[in-house]
Design a protein around this motif. Sequence first.
Motif, PDB file in Angstrom:
ATOM      1  N   GLY A  21      18.215 -29.049  31.102  1.00 54.04           N
ATOM      2  CA  GLY A  21      16.992 -27.817  31.405  1.00 54.04           C
ATOM      3  C   GLY A  21      16.734 -26.999  30.306  1.00 54.04           C
ATOM      4  O   GLY A  21      15.752 -26.202  30.570  1.00 54.04           O
ATOM      5  N   GLY A  22      17.123 -27.127  29.163  1.00 55.43           N
ATOM      6  CA  GLY A  22      16.804 -26.450  27.996  1.00 55.43           C
ATOM      7  C   GLY A  22      17.802 -25.535  27.464  1.00 55.43           C
ATOM      8  O   GLY A  22      18.746 -25.184  28.296  1.00 55.43           O
ATOM      9  N   VAL A  23      17.758 -25.204  26.154  1.00 54.46           N
ATOM     10  CA  VAL A  23      18.738 -24.209  25.698  1.00 54.46           C
ATOM     11  C   VAL A  23      18.227 -23.586  24.326  1.00 54.46           C
ATOM     12  O   VAL A  23      17.259 -24.057  23.558  1.00 54.46           O
ATOM     13  N   SER A  24      18.607 -22.154  24.416  1.00 48.68           N
ATOM     14  CA  SER A  24      17.984 -21.727  23.310  1.00 48.68           C
ATOM     15  C   SER A  24      18.615 -21.786  21.967  1.00 48.68           C
ATOM     16  O   SER A  24      19.715 -22.398  21.940  1.00 48.68           O
ATOM     17  N   ARG A  40      17.138 -25.289  13.905  1.00 52.73           N
ATOM     18  CA  ARG A  40      15.690 -26.139  13.826  1.00 52.73           C
ATOM     19  C   ARG A  40      15.335 -27.184  12.866  1.00 52.73           C
ATOM     20  O   ARG A  40      14.663 -28.119  12.914  1.00 52.73           O
ATOM     21  N   LYS A  41      16.049 -27.128  11.659  1.00 49.36           N
ATOM     22  CA  LYS A  41      15.953 -28.334  10.906  1.00 49.36           C
ATOM     23  C   LYS A  41      16.536 -29.761  11.515  1.00 49.36           C
ATOM     24  O   LYS A  41      15.732 -30.691  11.582  1.00 49.36           O
ATOM     25  N   HIS A  42      17.626 -29.636  12.074  1.00 50.09           N
ATOM     26  CA  HIS A  42      17.910 -30.717  12.930  1.00 50.09           C
ATOM     27  C   HIS A  42      17.102 -31.171  13.932  1.00 50.09           C
ATOM     28  O   HIS A  42      16.850 -32.156  14.151  1.00 50.09           O
ATOM     29  N   VAL A  43      16.532 -30.228  14.649  1.00 56.82           N
ATOM     30  CA  VAL A  43      15.698 -30.757  15.787  1.00 56.82           C
ATOM     31  C   VAL A  43      14.407 -31.255  15.143  1.00 56.82           C
ATOM     32  O   VAL A  43      13.834 -32.213  15.600  1.00 56.82           O
ATOM     33  N   ALA A  44      13.876 -30.756  14.016  1.00 53.92           N
ATOM     34  CA  ALA A  44      12.908 -31.263  13.506  1.00 53.92           C
ATOM     35  C   ALA A  44      13.114 -32.748  12.920  1.00 53.92           C
ATOM     36  O   ALA A  44      12.317 -33.851  13.130  1.00 53.92           O
ATOM     37  N   ALA A  45      14.241 -32.925  12.467  1.00 60.67           N
ATOM     38  CA  ALA A  45      14.835 -34.411  11.979  1.00 60.67           C
ATOM     39  C   ALA A  45      14.890 -35.107  13.287  1.00 60.67           C
ATOM     40  O   ALA A  45      14.421 -36.286  13.142  1.00 60.67           O
ATOM     41  N   LEU A  46      15.215 -34.766  14.327  1.00 61.19           N
ATOM     42  CA  LEU A  46      15.403 -35.453  15.431  1.00 61.19           C
ATOM     43  C   LEU A  46      13.953 -36.113  16.173  1.00 61.19           C
ATOM     44  O   LEU A  46      13.560 -37.323  16.409  1.00 61.19           O
ATOM     45  N   LYS A  54      11.105 -30.680  23.304  1.00 62.84           N
ATOM     46  CA  LYS A  54       9.943 -29.417  23.411  1.00 62.84           C
ATOM     47  C   LYS A  54      10.490 -28.033  22.831  1.00 62.84           C
ATOM     48  O   LYS A  54      11.672 -27.742  23.017  1.00 62.84           O
ATOM     49  N   ALA A  55       9.913 -27.448  21.902  1.00 62.06           N
ATOM     50  CA  ALA A  55      10.477 -25.990  21.384  1.00 62.06           C
ATOM     51  C   ALA A  55       9.430 -25.222  21.694  1.00 62.06           C
ATOM     52  O   ALA A  55       8.197 -25.373  21.451  1.00 62.06           O
ATOM     53  N   LEU A  63      15.271 -31.444  25.443  1.00 63.49           N
ATOM     54  CA  LEU A  63      15.264 -33.031  25.057  1.00 63.49           C
ATOM     55  C   LEU A  63      14.383 -33.635  26.355  1.00 63.49           C
ATOM     56  O   LEU A  63      14.855 -33.611  27.256  1.00 63.49           O
ATOM     57  N   LEU A  64      13.256 -34.248  25.972  1.00 61.14           N
ATOM     58  CA  LEU A  64      12.345 -34.800  27.192  1.00 61.14           C
ATOM     59  C   LEU A  64      12.679 -36.251  27.081  1.00 61.14           C
ATOM     60  O   LEU A  64      12.676 -36.704  28.364  1.00 61.14           O
ATOM     61  N   SER A  65      12.620 -36.871  26.032  1.00 58.19           N
ATOM     62  CA  SER A  65      12.952 -38.421  25.913  1.00 58.19           C
ATOM     63  C   SER A  65      13.604 -38.727  24.541  1.00 58.19           C
ATOM     64  O   SER A  65      13.510 -38.384  23.438  1.00 58.19           O
ATOM     65  N   SER A  66      14.405 -39.784  24.729  1.00 55.43           N
ATOM     66  CA  SER A  66      15.071 -40.334  23.441  1.00 55.43           C
ATOM     67  C   SER A  66      14.193 -41.606  23.064  1.00 55.43           C
ATOM     68  O   SER A  66      13.813 -42.582  24.012  1.00 55.43           O
ATOM     69  N   PRO A  67      14.224 -42.025  21.701  1.00 52.73           N
ATOM     70  CA  PRO A  67      13.426 -43.254  21.456  1.00 52.73           C
ATOM     71  C   PRO A  67      14.234 -44.507  21.980  1.00 52.73           C
ATOM     72  O   PRO A  67      15.563 -44.685  21.787  1.00 52.73           O
ATOM     73  N   ASP A  68      13.617 -45.606  22.345  1.00 50.72           N
ATOM     74  CA  ASP A  68      14.236 -46.942  22.632  1.00 50.72           C
ATOM     75  C   ASP A  68      14.452 -47.634  21.376  1.00 50.72           C
ATOM     76  O   ASP A  68      13.497 -48.445  21.046  1.00 50.72           O
ATOM     77  N   ALA A  69      15.326 -47.353  20.359  1.00 53.16           N
ATOM     78  CA  ALA A  69      15.563 -48.057  19.164  1.00 53.16           C
ATOM     79  C   ALA A  69      16.780 -48.141  18.829  1.00 53.16           C
ATOM     80  O   ALA A  69      17.718 -47.289  19.195  1.00 53.16           O
ATOM     81  N   PRO A  70      17.323 -49.034  17.817  1.00 52.14           N
ATOM     82  CA  PRO A  70      18.804 -49.169  17.605  1.00 52.14           C
ATOM     83  C   PRO A  70      19.047 -48.255  16.301  1.00 52.14           C
ATOM     84  O   PRO A  70      19.408 -48.528  15.277  1.00 52.14           O
TER      85      PRO A  70
END
Length: 330
Positions: A21-24, A40-46, A54-55, A63-70
């Motif tokens: 549901g979100g976290v500060s 913030r840096k890690h979120v930007a890298a993700l 969503k920030a 986190l809204l979605s994760s990429p479908d990638a290996p």
Amino acid sequence: MTKQSDDRRAAVLDALREHAGGVSGEVLASALGISRVAVRKHVAALQEQGYEVKARPGEGYRLLSSPDAPLPLEVWPLVHQPFISRLEGGRVTGSTNDDARVLAVAGASEGTVVLAAEQRSGRGRLGREWSSPAGGVYASIVLRPEVETPEAIVLPLVVGLGVARGLDTIGVHASLKWPNDLLSDDGRKIAGVLLEGLSEGWRVAWVIAGIGVNVRRAPRGVDAVGVDELAGRQVPLAEVAAAVLDGVALAYERWKLDGFEPLCAEYQRRAWLSGRDVTVTDAAGRVIVSGRATGMDAQGRLLVASDTGTVAIAAGDVSLRDPQTDGRRA
Ligand code: BT5
């Protein structure tokens, strides 16, 4: 990334998943023992890797979605075999075999893996092309078997068997076309294996086991099929990658302990060529033998019964033979 490493980015991702549901930023920072700037840096890298986060000032991160990638971050939690010691890549590259070779030359340990979601210059054996569009899984594993070079000749079969076992776990049965193709029951190619290596004297220094698996759909222009069609569902690419890596790890470790013999019967049960009429050619396209494939010996050599007797083949390309015309069919 390695399983042992204190990977903060993975921890940030885990925390985002936990707090759907979100976290500060503040809560994340104190839970992980890092600064808010680091969060913030890690979120930007993700986000850069394709994670939709969503920030919002005041509301924090969601986190809204994760990429479908290996991606290593996606594959790690699904890998069970400790043999797999390090995962790299996960996006677009030229050839994962080239990337893994660079790591091997620099001393990367056995079990190091390079993954890709797409390859620009994927290759098959003998300079052939491996079509590598997005929607497949492309992986190269660094192996350091402590054997003499002739013993390693059987490795493509061991790796192929491992890939087939991995595909079993996601509900896809693959037959093995000697030496290195994985085929559906109707003969379409699901995956291919390419081994490249370096010997020092008689000893193997390293081998790169390259594996390409069609997943979403088969590339055009080749007789191929994707995992999704055979599984009857859309299988996440990270799941395919982890299944294949675990399967190869198990088969390879068994081979290291006991050689090919204990794996041979299983390979034979999956052998697509057995009982078929074939023509085997060498790297220059010259015919080595034509006849009926009858099985394999304990060294993994293909046995072909011809008019002049049974021939054991250690390396070659196999095509089906049309007995009517003696011409090649597939
Ligand atoms: C192989 O070669 O089957 C080995 C393929 C290995 C690819 C992996 S991906 C990760 C790693 N990095 C690389 O650069 N390579 C490895 P071979 O038996 O030579 O088969 C090649 C032939 O298969 C081509 O000549 C085409 O006819 C066909 N082909 C090409 N792309 C295909 C695909 N995606 N699916 C099915 N068949 C394909």
